[in-house]
Design a protein around this motif. Sequence first.
Motif: not given
Lengths: 286, 466
Positions: A185, A194-195, A197, B323, B327-328, B385, B388-391, B411, B414, B418
């Motif tokens: 999503g 993103e990096p 685990k 996320a 581990g993000k 970073e 951008w890891a957020c779903t 958001v 973000r 953008v």
Amino acid sequence: MADLAAQGETPEILFWVGCAGAFDDRYKRVTRAFVRILEHVGVKYAVLGMEESCTGDPAKRAGNEFLFQMQAMQNITTLNGYGIKKVVTACPHCFNTIKNEYPALGGEYEVIHHSTFLQQLINEGRVKVEGGESYKGRRITFHDSCYLGRSNNIYEAPRAVLEALDADLVEMKRSKANGLCCGAGGAQMWKEPEPGKKDVNIERTEEALATLDGNAAALDNLYGVESGNAGATPAPKANGQGSIIAVGCPFCMTMMSDGVKNKERENNVQVFDLAELVASAEGLNA
Amino acid sequence: MHFSIQNFLFLLVAIAGFGLFAWQARKIRANISVGRDRDMSGNVSERLNKTLLVAFGQSKMFKRLTPAFLHLIVYVGFLVINVEVIEIMVDGIFGTHRFLQFLGPVYDVLMATNEILGALVIVAVVAFWWRRNRKPPVRRFQGPELRAWPKLDANIILYVEVILMAALFTMNTADLKLHQLRGTEMPGTFPISGLLVGLFPSSEAALHVLERVGWWAHIIGILCFLNYLPSSKHFHIIMAFPNVYYSRLVPQGQFSNVESITHEVKAMMDPSYEVPAPATAPDGSALAPTPFGAKDVNDLAWTNLLNAYSCTECGRCTSVCPANITGKLLSPRKIIMDTRDRMEEKYNSPLIFSPNLYGQEAKHESQEVLDKENHTLLRGYVTPEELWACTTCNACVEACPVNINPLESIVEMRRFLVLEESAAPNSLNVMFSNIENNGAPWAFSPSDRFNWADDLYVAEKEVVTA
């Protein structure tokens, strides 16, 4: 839809296919399964076909509000042009966007996710879920989609559909409002994670597989879940028949299928959409 | 009634304590009001209902039973023991002693409840302390953002709560023993103090001093604690209520609409559409256009800033974040904590402590990637970073016991990346241009959109001929 409009007719429902439903080879099968169900029960439906365009959901989640609104206004113009009142879709992202975000831009429709629609058909007895494949004794776990569940509070409809299948429905420890995202999503579908685990879909697939195998309790990596909390249902030991991860979203479908492949469990665990399960139980499979 | 220099002193202390708090509260109010306008009026009954259920009723706490139970003890203790604070205030000002005793049997019940809750609060606080300080602590108290000041802050609160309860028991036990020695009837029922009398000295003078020490320690402790709140995560005991009242009532999946963009898009699609005139300053000059999305705290809505002051850093959001679990870098709690830190750095800090002075640097694991030149919330505290890891899965929003919405802030940032900086990850730019050119996020031709139906009809023909 254009053909129908040319004949001066309006459909009962508009089936919003969505980009995944139209282009993704795996999800095209879901689109066809749902259309077979619609034809089987004789609902007067239409699709927009080439006039449909992306709802703009991934653009909006990624922060591109401008692109989102361009898409939304274009789709609203199309839908309003045909006088559409009721929209059904198999994609929770399209569902959420059209239902919640289009009204502010002039698009007001009754929007239904296909899980709710299927539940209604079953409740009304128009679909009996018999005559086709039987799911008796097979284990199914439902993976909640964020944009169906938490976003719009639809938890019972997909479960009601699965219960009608006469299968063994087992719940993952993180389910319903506590469900874990498939990882796709918020426009993650189109970028590398993103990096970290591990990838989110692997974490979720591990949980689903452990639940289907009957050792959900043995999972020690369930972050965010207080140990000892009720929720997970113990499953009987595997009996050789294929177990099923049921989904109601094209992104979840992709992520969970990839996860199952990654874990090399395709031989005994399959990922199916609710519409596919209902269609094959009803004997409507292609 | 028995007036003495004590009553005069008490009045001074009380005025100073509440005055200082009002002064600090004004600073925080000013901080929150730098946020963008958002109309949250209306829906009063729905909002009050939500406040009753979520804030007063603690309904969202019960997703985790152990901490919910412990928190409930401290929360109910706080509410009930505050009735005794009313008594202390009246006694302090008018020189009465145990003014509420006119309540009779109700006073018995009240005092007994106070004492039992006081003892349970100590038990709960010790359990909280253990959960945070054992090795390793409960997982959600391990995040890098919980080092330094936030960790000390959490412990200070627990110590102060024990001191306040100890003062209460000192006061009650000494008073009880005084009455026993004099052979007079003590108003109220004191189940815990009754057990403690044996530990207290038998000299009337000593007991009198102990009673006064307990009384003063309790009220001064409360006034100090009140003024510590604005610098602390413990501010949630006040801010949780307005925060829940002003929480979003729309479905969680509904993201805010950007009105200014709607005007632009409508003007593009319909040349006759009249875009409303831009806002002007009171002197008639045009205001600087507001950026799209949020770069700094004043670009966020005031409700997002209210969120930051309501956060108790419990980490329920982070512990359910997909996320973070995998581990993000993203931690929704850190986004909220950063917002508050940045606000206090840029505008007002509370009077007593400036949390920024206490190991701000140590809180962020990724200091080296923070942009010191563009020292704003975005880049100076929060890295792209993380964002951008957020779903956008809303798990953090669902988990927050006081209805904080970290997703909205994510958001907004973000949007800034953008729309103002064109700084989306490249693969997302590809997705954007696919939508623009093909009407789909993938590079498929719109003319193939109906191809799924070909197979359907082929399949059906086969069924018919078979």
